[in-house]
Every structure is written in structure tokens, then in C-alpha cells.
Scaffold this active site. Structure first.
Site, short mmCIF file in Angstrom:
data_model
loop_
_atom_site.label_atom_id
_atom_site.label_comp_id
_atom_site.label_asym_id
_atom_site.label_seq_id
_atom_site.Cartn_x
_atom_site.Cartn_y
_atom_site.Cartn_z
N ASP A 153 -18.28 33.81 -67.90
CA ASP A 153 -17.26 34.80 -68.17
C ASP A 153 -17.85 35.77 -69.21
OD1 ASP A 153 -14.64 35.93 -68.81
OD2 ASP A 153 -14.81 34.72 -70.63
N ASP A 155 -15.91 38.42 -71.84
CA ASP A 155 -15.22 38.48 -73.14
C ASP A 155 -14.95 37.08 -73.69
OD1 ASP A 155 -14.77 41.00 -71.76
OD2 ASP A 155 -13.36 41.48 -73.38
P1 IMP Z 1 -13.48 38.65 -69.00
O1 IMP Z 1 -13.10 37.82 -70.19
O2 IMP Z 1 -14.95 38.91 -68.95
O3 IMP Z 1 -12.96 38.06 -67.72
O4 IMP Z 1 -12.87 40.16 -69.19
C1 IMP Z 1 -11.49 40.39 -69.29
C2 IMP Z 1 -11.21 41.76 -69.86
O5 IMP Z 1 -11.80 42.81 -69.09
C3 IMP Z 1 -9.75 42.08 -69.85
O6 IMP Z 1 -9.07 41.51 -70.93
C4 IMP Z 1 -9.75 43.60 -69.90
O7 IMP Z 1 -9.77 44.04 -71.24
C5 IMP Z 1 -11.05 44.01 -69.25
N1 IMP Z 1 -10.89 44.68 -67.93
C6 IMP Z 1 -11.41 45.87 -67.61
N2 IMP Z 1 -11.15 46.19 -66.34
C7 IMP Z 1 -10.44 45.16 -65.83
C8 IMP Z 1 -9.90 44.91 -64.51
O8 IMP Z 1 -10.02 45.69 -63.57
N3 IMP Z 1 -9.24 43.74 -64.39
C9 IMP Z 1 -9.11 42.87 -65.40
N4 IMP Z 1 -9.61 43.06 -66.61
C10 IMP Z 1 -10.27 44.21 -66.84
MG MG Z 2 -12.98 35.64 -71.34
#
Ligand code: IMP
Ligand code: MG
Length: 412
Positions: A153, A155
Site C-alpha cells: 500500500d 500512504d
Molecule cells: P493508499 O493508502 O496508498 O491506498 O492511498 C489512499 C489515499 O490516496 C487516499 O486517502 C486519498 O488521499 C488518495 N487518493 C487519490 N486519488 C484517489 C482515488 O481515486 N481513490 C482513492 N484514493 C485516492
Molecule cells: Mg494506506
């Protein structure tokens, strides 16, 4: 759902992991019986040392029993008799394990790191058990056929929430090491963009390091892909591109089931999600705007504003329940999740994202794949679905991801 059940569900169930809570309960008994809260603390106190050794042994025995219950559960699931699994009776929400888990060895390792059995006032906690499960998973992968694919993942897992993967991030050298060993790497993130420069902006430190590496072979570089929007946009590493990534057309990687995701359904599902999000934003007077994309719709805070936990959780549960109850919501997979300071509803989910990575690399099996993420609660969390497609590790910070990758190397 009866209203009582619904309230219980909304209040509690999705914020607890049933397996971890159950193990915590098992360890609470020896903790209570063996802890010595009234003994005067003394550095060389023999009494305390013996008590800690006893406690260690009791915890280890319990972990061995849990390990055996998991083995028994795997056996019954493989023979299509999940009803006979004792673990299923004890933890009804339990899912599928793609590998056994070495709980006893993992406990011994984590006890040496965290001194769990020496504590007299703080019982084995959610985090202790989460980390033991991660170690048990790493040991199992290494001791069987080895890990062939690690998906991450973005973030919170690779970098802080909302941040970027910069050159100084210690995870970079670990990911290069995986690639060097021939292991494939997928970044499976919800962040959904259809063009490479946006991902280059978020992942620059890693992509530049792969580009600049003097040791990686062209084939090893091809072991890195990015799956964006949960399961919607695939990019492969490309040494010739200024953004270091090349878009892979859907026709080249979609799984057969995904070809049945029709555009009309996608629009209809996002329309329903969007109106639920708008209604929620109005109802709770959220300091937020709605963002509609190709394959997602979300609410994000206006400049400098923050939404509080209750607002985020209410919004994600409203969106999830509204879409789930719609006809299209039963035809098309979707994922509503709380991104920490935003809420998104995406088409597809990370089970499809991880499966597509497995297939892209020629058919890597779930028991050879590890997905590392921070969102494993059963509602409002997007890594949870990856459990359907691979072994998983639940981390709570980018530093824990680094530790986990070091454990993986040490165990190999
Ligand atoms: P992850 O933790 O890598 O899955 O990223 C999640 C974060 O990506 C979300 O909290 C959003 O801030 C950002 N984000 C940007 N574009 C999108 C999208 O199209 N769908 C969901 N999250 C997005
Ligand atoms: Mg995450």
C-alpha cells in the site's frame, strides 16, 4: 439487520479485529495469574525473573495451541468442511489462511524485541499480537516456497499519510534488495491517476533509485509495477520514460472477471456513491468538497481544514451502506474507505489489484504473495480486501514496514 445488531455493528465490530481480540483474551489469563504487580521492583530480583520466565512459557504454549488451531482450520477449509473448524466456532469471522502461521516462533522473536512477558502492568496488547502475526506470516512465507511478490500500500505503509516517497526514505534500499533477489514488487495504492507523471511525483525517490541503480538488471527493473485506484490503472517501470513509468493498457492485464465491469454500471455506482457523499457532506456540514473521477468519487477537506474521526467514519459507513444496498452494488465490486483525512469510493478493490499483479507476473499464487498495508479493519479500510488474494502483514507506520522487510531478509 435488526436495529440492535446494526448499532452494535456500527459502533464496534468494524473497529476490532476478531482474531487479534480473541488471542488477546487468551493471553490475558496467564497475564493476570502470573503478573506480580505488588513485588518491589529491583534490578536483580530473582522472583521477577522467574515470574517472567513462567509467563513467557505460558504465552508460548498458548501461541503453539493457536498455531495448531490455525493448522486445523486450514485442513478443514482445504477439505471443504469449514464447519468442522474449531477456530471458526471460536472466531466466526475468520477467513482463509493461504499459509500456516508460526505463532510460537514468532512470539519468541517478538518477546525478545518487546519484552512482552516481562511486563507486570500492561497485558499483551493489540499491537503485540498484530506484530506477532506479521512475524508468523513472514516465517511461513520464507519457510515454504519463499516470497515471489510483495505488494505495498502507499500512504502510511511506504510514506506518511498524504506524503511522497522521497530519496531519503529507508524503505527504498529494502525494495531494491527485493528486486535484486528476483522478487516482484507491486505498489497497490488507492491513489488513482491515469497518467504517469502523477505517480512519478508521489514515488520519485523509489523510481529514481531503480533508474539509477548500477546493479539491477533490466529484467529485475521490470519486476516493479504500480497498480493505482485499487485495481484500475497499471503502470510498469520504464527506463526509457522521463516519468520512469509506462501505462499498461487494460487489454493487457485485466482479469476475465474484470472485463465484465461495464461502463454503464461504473457510472451508475459512482452516481449513487456521489449522491450519498454529497448528502453526508450537507448533513454533517463537512468542510469538504466532492471529487468525481473516472473510477472513483471522494470527499476531501477544503484548504487547511481537517475532518474529525467521527465525520470520516460516519461518511464512509453511509457511503458503503448506500452503495451496498443498491442493485449495481451487488454486481460490481467497490471499496469505500476512510483515507485518514478524506473518504473515497473506488471501483474494484485491492483483492483485484493484488490478483492482477499476480497474473501480470505470470501467475504467482496467493501463498507466495505478501501484501503489506495499514488498513485492515473490516469496514472503511481498503487493504482488508487484499486478504482474499494473498498473505498479508498489517503495519502501523512506514518504520514498521522497514522492520518487516528486515525480518523477511533475516528469516530467508
Ligand atoms: P493508499 O493508502 O496508498 O491506498 O492511498 C489512499 C489515499 O490516496 C487516499 O486517502 C486519498 O488521499 C488518495 N487518493 C487519490 N486519488 C484517489 C482515488 O481515486 N481513490 C482513492 N484514493 C485516492
Ligand atoms: Mg494506506
Amino acid at each position: 439487520m435488526t436495529s440492535r445488531y446494526r448499532v452494535e455493528y456500527a459502533l464496534k465490530t468494524h473497529r476490532r479485529d476478531q482474531l487479534i481480540e480473541w488471542i488477546k483474551g487468551l493471553l490475558a489469563v496467564p497475564f493476570v495469574l502470573h503478573s506480580q504487580p505488588t513485588t518491589i521492583y529491583h534490578e536483580h530480583s530473582e522472583g521477577l525473573k522467574t515470574a517472567a520466565a513462567d509467563t513467557h512459557q505460558r504465552y508460548a504454549e498458548i501461541m503453539r495451541d493457536v498455531e495448531n488451531l490455525i493448522l486445523d482450520h486450514i485442513h478443514h477449509t482445504r477439505h471443504n468442511e469449514p464447519g468442522k473448524s474449531k477456530l471458526k466456532l471460536l472466531v466466526p469471522s475468520i477467513g482463509t489462511f493461504f499459509t500456516r502461521l508460526y505463532m510460537e516462533d514468532a512470539f519468541k522473536y517478538q518477546d525478545a524485541q518487546r519484552f512482552i512477558s516481562r511486563r507486570r502492568f500492561v497485558a499483551p496488547s493489540f499491537n503485540d499480537i498484530r506484530l506477532i502475526l506479521n512475524t508468523a506470516q513472514v516465517l511461513a512465507l520464507v519457510r515454504s516456497s519463499g516470497v515471489k511478490l510483495v505488494t505495498f500500500d502507499g500512504d502510511v505503509t511506504l510514506y506518511e499519510d498524504g506524503a511522497c516517497l522521497t530519496t531519503d526514505n529507508p524503505v527504498i534500499s529494502r525494495i531494491l534488495r527485493l528486486l535484486q533477489l528476483g522478487c516482484k514488487v507491486g505498489i497497490v495504492t488507492a491513489a488513482g491517476y491515469s497518467d504517469a507523471p502523477k505517480y512519478y511525483g508521489r514515488l520519485q525517490g523509489l523510481l529514481d533509485a531503480v533508474y539509477d541503480s548500477p546493479t539491477l538488471t533490466p529484467e529485475q527493473r521490470q519486476g516493479l509495477i504500480v497498480m493505482g485506484g485499487e485495481s484500475n490503472f497499471l503502470f510498469r517501470f520504464d527506463q526509457a520514460s522521463k516519468d520512469r513509468l509506462a501505462y499498461v493498457p487494460r487489454s493487457e492485464w485485466l482479469l476475465d472477471e474484470m472485463r465484465a465491469w461495464h461502463d454503464d454500471d461504473i457510472t451508475e455506482l459512482l452516481d449513487i456513491a456521489e449522491s450519498a457523499l454529497r448528502a453526508c457532506a450537507a448533513n454533517l456540514q463537512l468542510p469538504a468538497a466532492v471529487l468525481r473521477k473516472d473510477r472513483a468519487v471522494g470527499v476531501y477537506p477544503l484548504d487547511g481544514q481537517k475532518m474529525h474521526r467521527e465525520q470520516l467514519e460516519e461518511t464512509v459507513l453511509v457511503a458503503h451502506n448506500t452503495v451496498e444496498r443498491s442493485a449495481v452494488g451487488s454486481r460490481l465490486p467497490f471499496c469505500a474507505f476512510n483515507g485518514g483525512n478524506d473518504v473515497f469510493v473506488d471501483i474494484g478493490d485491492k483483492s483485484w489489484g493484488v490478483r492482477a499483479c499476480q497474473r501480470y507476473f505470470g501467475g504467482i499464487s496467493p501463498s507466495e504473495t505478501l501484501h503489506v498495508g495499514d488498513q485492515f479493519l473490516s469496514a472503511g479500510a481498503n487493504d482488508f480486501k487484499a486478504r482474499l488474494a494473498s498473505a498479508t502483514a498489517w503495519i502501523a507506520s512506514p518504520a514498521e514496514t522497514v522492520d518487516l522487510l528486515d525480518e523477511l531478509e533475516m528469516a530467508a
